[in-house]
Design a protein around this motif. Structure first.
Motif, short mmCIF file in Angstrom:
data_model
loop_
_atom_site.label_atom_id
_atom_site.label_comp_id
_atom_site.label_asym_id
_atom_site.label_seq_id
_atom_site.Cartn_x
_atom_site.Cartn_y
_atom_site.Cartn_z
N SER A 117 33.32 -2.32 17.50
CA SER A 117 32.25 -1.52 17.91
C SER A 117 31.24 -2.34 18.74
N GLN A 119 31.58 -5.05 20.24
CA GLN A 119 32.33 -5.52 21.61
C GLN A 119 31.99 -4.32 22.51
N ARG A 120 32.42 -3.11 22.17
CA ARG A 120 32.57 -2.09 23.13
C ARG A 120 30.82 -1.72 23.59
N HIS A 121 30.14 -1.92 22.66
CA HIS A 121 28.84 -1.76 22.73
C HIS A 121 28.35 -2.77 23.61
N TYR A 184 34.02 -10.62 30.73
CA TYR A 184 34.69 -9.52 30.04
C TYR A 184 36.07 -9.08 30.51
#
Length: 186
Positions: A117, A119-121, A184
């Motif tokens: 979560s 990392q996605r954020h 990324y």
């Protein structure tokens, strides 16, 4: 009675179009302004102008016409903000107030995997930041082509420039975003 039914149908179609495009338009305006209230004002202003000027146009032309209206509003907002900021800096000595939202610091307990979560954020924030860092015309070309799916001709119409300019702005935007987001990459 038949004319009234046709108007109702065209009004219904127009409402569906605006409802379908509203969220993405807000996101575009928010990326341009970094302010939810300003973005909402820009989108509503663009929608009103679009309805007043182009509601009678064929439905297939609505998307480029709406985006042109929105992009014109965004460019006007940038111009007005630049002038205001110059006067504020002159009168206030460059002071600015930054407010942080305390809710942004609250942990999301609903996420099954906090690391994923996070990392996605982080990726989402990095993408948003990278798009905001693009020059205005590159940002416009990227958002209209990649997010809205407009073709080169429609994007050129929406931006008020040539197709060659759209291709150049879009290409530069993609290369710049790749550089910004290199860490990324998979």
């Amino acid at each position: 009675m038949r004319i009234k039914e046709e108007r109702l149908d065209s009004t219904e179609i127009l409402n569906r179009f605006l409802a379908g495009i509203e969220r993405r338009a807000f996101r575009m305006a928010r990326l341009a302004t970094s302010d939810d209230d300003e973005a909402l004002d820009l989108v509503h202003d663009a929608m009103l102008a679009f309805v007043n000027r182009y509601a009678g146009k064929p439905e297939g032309e609505w998307a480029p016409l709406f985006h042109r209206t929105l992009q014109n509003r965004i460019v006007d907002w940038h111009r007005r903000t630049g002038v205001r900021n110059r006067f504020r800096a002159w009168f206030l000595g460059g002071e600015s107030e930054e407010e942080s939202d305390p809710l942004e610091n609250v942990a999301d307990l609903s996420s099954p995997d906090p690391l994923a979560s996070l990392q996605r954020h982080d990726l989402g924030e990095a993408i948003e930041s990278a798009v905001r860092r693009l020059p205005l015309r590159q940002r416009q070309a990227f958002l209209l082509r990649a997010w809205e799916g407009l073709d080169t001709a429609q994007t050129a119409f929406a931006m008020g420039c040539s197709e060659g300019s759209v291709k150049t702005h879009y290409s530069r935007a993609v290369h710049t975003l790749r550089d910004y987001l290199e860490e990324y990459a998979p």
